[in-house]
Design a protein around this motif. Sequence first.
Motif, PDB file in Angstrom:
ATOM      1  N   THR A   1       0.833  -1.209   0.000  1.00  0.00           N
ATOM      2  CA  THR A   1       0.000   0.000   0.000  1.00  0.00           C
ATOM      3  C   THR A   1       0.864   1.254   0.000  1.00  0.00           C
ATOM      4  O   THR A   1       0.535   2.240  -0.678  1.00  0.00           O
ATOM      5  N   GLU A   2       1.976   1.241   0.732  1.00  0.00           N
ATOM      6  CA  GLU A   2       2.880   2.386   0.696  1.00  0.00           C
ATOM      7  C   GLU A   2       3.517   2.531  -0.678  1.00  0.00           C
ATOM      8  O   GLU A   2       3.735   3.643  -1.167  1.00  0.00           O
ATOM      9  N   TRP A   3       3.834   1.404  -1.308  1.00  0.00           N
ATOM     10  CA  TRP A   3       4.392   1.439  -2.652  1.00  0.00           C
ATOM     11  C   TRP A   3       3.392   2.077  -3.622  1.00  0.00           C
ATOM     12  O   TRP A   3       3.758   2.913  -4.448  1.00  0.00           O
ATOM     13  N   CYS A   4       2.118   1.682  -3.526  1.00  0.00           N
ATOM     14  CA  CYS A   4       1.100   2.190  -4.449  1.00  0.00           C
ATOM     15  C   CYS A   4       0.823   3.669  -4.243  1.00  0.00           C
ATOM     16  O   CYS A   4       0.295   4.334  -5.152  1.00  0.00           O
ATOM     17  N   ASN A   5       1.156   4.205  -3.061  1.00  0.00           N
ATOM     18  CA  ASN A   5       0.962   5.633  -2.839  1.00  0.00           C
ATOM     19  C   ASN A   5       1.878   6.469  -3.722  1.00  0.00           C
ATOM     20  O   ASN A   5       1.564   7.614  -4.055  1.00  0.00           O
ATOM     21  N   THR A   6       3.042   5.910  -4.099  1.00  0.00           N
ATOM     22  CA  THR A   6       3.981   6.646  -4.932  1.00  0.00           C
ATOM     23  C   THR A   6       4.074   6.102  -6.346  1.00  0.00           C
ATOM     24  O   THR A   6       4.423   6.839  -7.262  1.00  0.00           O
ATOM     25  N   LYS A   7       3.746   4.816  -6.553  1.00  0.00           N
ATOM     26  CA  LYS A   7       3.857   4.211  -7.880  1.00  0.00           C
ATOM     27  C   LYS A   7       2.765   3.174  -8.035  1.00  0.00           C
ATOM     28  O   LYS A   7       2.791   2.131  -7.380  1.00  0.00           O
ATOM     29  N   ALA A   8       1.786   3.436  -8.893  1.00  0.00           N
ATOM     30  CA  ALA A   8       0.637   2.537  -9.054  1.00  0.00           C
ATOM     31  C   ALA A   8       0.965   1.417 -10.029  1.00  0.00           C
ATOM     32  O   ALA A   8       0.403   1.319 -11.117  1.00  0.00           O
ATOM     33  N   GLU A   9       1.902   0.551  -9.644  1.00  0.00           N
ATOM     34  CA  GLU A   9       2.266  -0.591 -10.466  1.00  0.00           C
ATOM     35  C   GLU A   9       2.882  -1.661  -9.582  1.00  0.00           C
ATOM     36  O   GLU A   9       3.320  -1.380  -8.456  1.00  0.00           O
ATOM     37  N   CYS A  10       2.896  -2.892 -10.080  1.00  0.00           N
ATOM     38  CA  CYS A  10       3.476  -3.996  -9.318  1.00  0.00           C
ATOM     39  C   CYS A  10       4.991  -3.843  -9.269  1.00  0.00           C
ATOM     40  O   CYS A  10       5.625  -3.615 -10.313  1.00  0.00           O
ATOM     41  N   PRO A  11       5.628  -3.980  -8.099  1.00  0.00           N
ATOM     42  CA  PRO A  11       7.082  -3.834  -8.021  1.00  0.00           C
ATOM     43  C   PRO A  11       7.846  -4.902  -8.805  1.00  0.00           C
ATOM     44  O   PRO A  11       9.003  -4.682  -9.164  1.00  0.00           O
ATOM     45  N   LEU A  12       7.204  -6.059  -9.053  1.00  0.00           N
ATOM     46  CA  LEU A  12       7.901  -7.144  -9.743  1.00  0.00           C
ATOM     47  C   LEU A  12       7.748  -7.074 -11.254  1.00  0.00           C
ATOM     48  O   LEU A  12       8.735  -7.027 -11.991  1.00  0.00           O
ATOM     49  N   CYS A  13       6.515  -7.080 -11.732  1.00  0.00           N
ATOM     50  CA  CYS A  13       6.282  -7.167 -13.178  1.00  0.00           C
ATOM     51  C   CYS A  13       5.925  -5.832 -13.807  1.00  0.00           C
ATOM     52  O   CYS A  13       5.732  -5.750 -15.023  1.00  0.00           O
ATOM     53  N   ARG A  14       5.781  -4.763 -13.008  1.00  0.00           N
ATOM     54  CA  ARG A  14       5.468  -3.414 -13.486  1.00  0.00           C
ATOM     55  C   ARG A  14       4.089  -3.299 -14.130  1.00  0.00           C
ATOM     56  O   ARG A  14       3.831  -2.364 -14.888  1.00  0.00           O
ATOM     57  N   GLU A  15       3.204  -4.245 -13.851  1.00  0.00           N
ATOM     58  CA  GLU A  15       1.847  -4.122 -14.382  1.00  0.00           C
ATOM     59  C   GLU A  15       1.104  -3.050 -13.604  1.00  0.00           C
ATOM     60  O   GLU A  15       1.166  -2.972 -12.384  1.00  0.00           O
ATOM     61  N   LYS A  16       0.395  -2.188 -14.336  1.00  0.00           N
ATOM     62  CA  LYS A  16      -0.346  -1.111 -13.693  1.00  0.00           C
ATOM     63  C   LYS A  16      -1.464  -1.681 -12.834  1.00  0.00           C
ATOM     64  O   LYS A  16      -2.113  -2.671 -13.209  1.00  0.00           O
ATOM     65  N   LEU A  17      -1.689  -1.074 -11.666  1.00  0.00           N
ATOM     66  CA  LEU A  17      -2.745  -1.538 -10.769  1.00  0.00           C
ATOM     67  C   LEU A  17      -3.308  -0.359  -9.996  1.00  0.00           C
ATOM     68  O   LEU A  17      -2.662   0.675  -9.854  1.00  0.00           O
ATOM     69  N   GLN A  18      -4.531  -0.534  -9.520  1.00  0.00           N
ATOM     70  CA  GLN A  18      -5.172   0.453  -8.671  1.00  0.00           C
ATOM     71  C   GLN A  18      -5.198  -0.064  -7.235  1.00  0.00           C
ATOM     72  O   GLN A  18      -5.423  -1.270  -7.021  1.00  0.00           O
ATOM     73  N   PRO A  19      -4.952   0.789  -6.235  1.00  0.00           N
ATOM     74  CA  PRO A  19      -4.902   0.306  -4.854  1.00  0.00           C
ATOM     75  C   PRO A  19      -6.153  -0.436  -4.412  1.00  0.00           C
ATOM     76  O   PRO A  19      -6.063  -1.360  -3.594  1.00  0.00           O
ATOM     77  N   HIS A  20      -7.330  -0.072  -4.941  1.00  0.00           N
ATOM     78  CA  HIS A  20      -8.549  -0.739  -4.497  1.00  0.00           C
ATOM     79  C   HIS A  20      -8.649  -2.170  -5.024  1.00  0.00           C
ATOM     80  O   HIS A  20      -9.514  -2.935  -4.587  1.00  0.00           O
ATOM     81  N   ARG A  21      -7.754  -2.565  -5.930  1.00  0.00           N
ATOM     82  CA  ARG A  21      -7.773  -3.926  -6.459  1.00  0.00           C
ATOM     83  C   ARG A  21      -6.847  -4.864  -5.688  1.00  0.00           C
ATOM     84  O   ARG A  21      -6.755  -6.043  -6.025  1.00  0.00           O
ATOM     85  N   LEU A  22      -6.161  -4.360  -4.672  1.00  0.00           N
ATOM     86  CA  LEU A  22      -5.341  -5.236  -3.823  1.00  0.00           C
ATOM     87  C   LEU A  22      -6.251  -6.136  -2.995  1.00  0.00           C
ATOM     88  O   LEU A  22      -7.292  -5.710  -2.492  1.00  0.00           O
ATOM     89  N   VAL A  23      -5.865  -7.400  -2.848  1.00  0.00           N
ATOM     90  CA  VAL A  23      -6.679  -8.389  -2.124  1.00  0.00           C
ATOM     91  C   VAL A  23      -5.924  -8.824  -0.870  1.00  0.00           C
ATOM     92  O   VAL A  23      -4.828  -9.388  -0.959  1.00  0.00           O
ATOM     93  N   TYR A  24      -6.501  -8.534   0.280  1.00  0.00           N
ATOM     94  CA  TYR A  24      -5.908  -8.954   1.561  1.00  0.00           C
ATOM     95  C   TYR A  24      -6.291 -10.424   1.798  1.00  0.00           C
ATOM     96  O   TYR A  24      -7.456 -10.786   1.838  1.00  0.00           O
ATOM     97  N   LEU A  25      -5.266 -11.264   1.971  1.00  0.00           N
ATOM     98  CA  LEU A  25      -5.478 -12.707   2.103  1.00  0.00           C
ATOM     99  C   LEU A  25      -5.452 -13.062   3.575  1.00  0.00           C
ATOM    100  O   LEU A  25      -4.417 -12.988   4.254  1.00  0.00           O
ATOM    101  N   ARG A  26      -6.596 -13.487   4.098  1.00  0.00           N
ATOM    102  CA  ARG A  26      -6.681 -13.843   5.513  1.00  0.00           C
ATOM    103  C   ARG A  26      -6.187 -15.272   5.722  1.00  0.00           C
ATOM    104  O   ARG A  26      -6.295 -16.130   4.852  1.00  0.00           O
ATOM    105  N   ASN A  27      -5.598 -15.482   6.919  1.00  0.00           N
ATOM    106  CA  ASN A  27      -5.140 -16.800   7.337  1.00  0.00           C
ATOM    107  C   ASN A  27      -4.053 -17.364   6.417  1.00  0.00           C
ATOM    108  O   ASN A  27      -3.871 -18.581   6.336  1.00  0.00           O
ATOM    109  N   LEU A  28      -3.326 -16.484   5.716  1.00  0.00           N
ATOM    110  CA  LEU A  28      -2.237 -16.967   4.891  1.00  0.00           C
ATOM    111  C   LEU A  28      -0.890 -16.657   5.498  1.00  0.00           C
ATOM    112  O   LEU A  28       0.127 -17.262   5.160  1.00  0.00           O
ATOM    113  N   GLY A  29      -0.823 -15.707   6.436  1.00  0.00           N
ATOM    114  CA  GLY A  29       0.424 -15.354   7.059  1.00  0.00           C
ATOM    115  C   GLY A  29       0.914 -14.000   6.643  1.00  0.00           C
ATOM    116  O   GLY A  29       0.373 -13.391   5.784  1.00  0.00           O
TER     117      GLY A  29
END
Length: 322
Positions: free
Chosen positions: A294-322
């Motif tokens: 989320t801090e990354w998306c505040n300055t750069k709206a893209e995936c740090p690995l593959c550089r695919e553009k993304l919107q912060p509201h499309r991030l999925v919080y995975l429960r019980n995964l660690g």
Amino acid sequence: MSLAAANQSQLIRSSQKDEFYRTFLRNSTNEAVQTVAGSRRWLDWRREVELLSDLAYYGLTTFSGYQTLGEEYVNIVQVDPTERRVPSRARRGLFVLLHAYFPYLVDKVLVCLENQLESGQERRRRRAAPERWWSLESWLRRGTQRAVGQLSEPQRGACAAAVSVLHQGLTLLRRLHAAVFYISGSFYHLSKRAAGIRYLRVAALSRDDGTIRSSYRLLGTLSLLQLLATVCLQFNSFRQKQRARQEWKLYRSLSPQRAHTSGPAAASCILCLEDRRHSTCTPCGHLFCWECITEWCNTKAECPLCREKLQPHRLVYLRNLG
């Protein structure tokens, strides 16, 4: 024939005409350089070619003591703050540097800073391409690399946020200056305000001059109100982000789900290089810590690995995964 202060419409028409001829000169120069030097070298030096074109245009007109084509089109002349003499050569030279060279330099510095701050770890692992030692870009890149290399990760994040704020601040400053120009009727460009260059028109006073100035004052007032609303919205958004970040840090410190996983099964986040906490998935399928991505998306709206553009509201919080 008496001289009178140029009104807003004349200054705007003059600037538009100058922009038309500047663009024409830029395009002609770009075509010539591309034909002679080839497309690859032209792409490498395109910004410098455009800078030289602008310096040539204002050097042959304003700096040499002549009217620009736009000023000649609306019949206005430059004067110093006393409105009795033409600007001195030093004042005209200052305007040319501020109007043509300064935006180019600021853009180069900010781009170099962004490139070094956005993914410092990946850039250190990536082998840089050979550069020409005599180019301004290579000097700036080496300087920013040395400066950024001495910063810690939190300091890099703060600097990246400061660069983003500076970008937005420059945009707001230009909008504020435009609104002030509509109200006051002088200094259409920031560079002319800094150099103290005003304009007088060589024509008789028109009856419509008062109406024109009143109309632009109304436009300036509306522009100021719109700018004030924009600043308030951005400030409110910034406060909400800061509050959410503080609440999340408090929640993470109090959460019993601290990652105590050990052994090879413990997954790590590539942003903080620690065990992944509160795993969050991007639309492209990569996993990070919730706070890190989320801090990354505040300055750069893209995936740090593959550089695919993304919107912060499309991030999925995975429960019980660690």
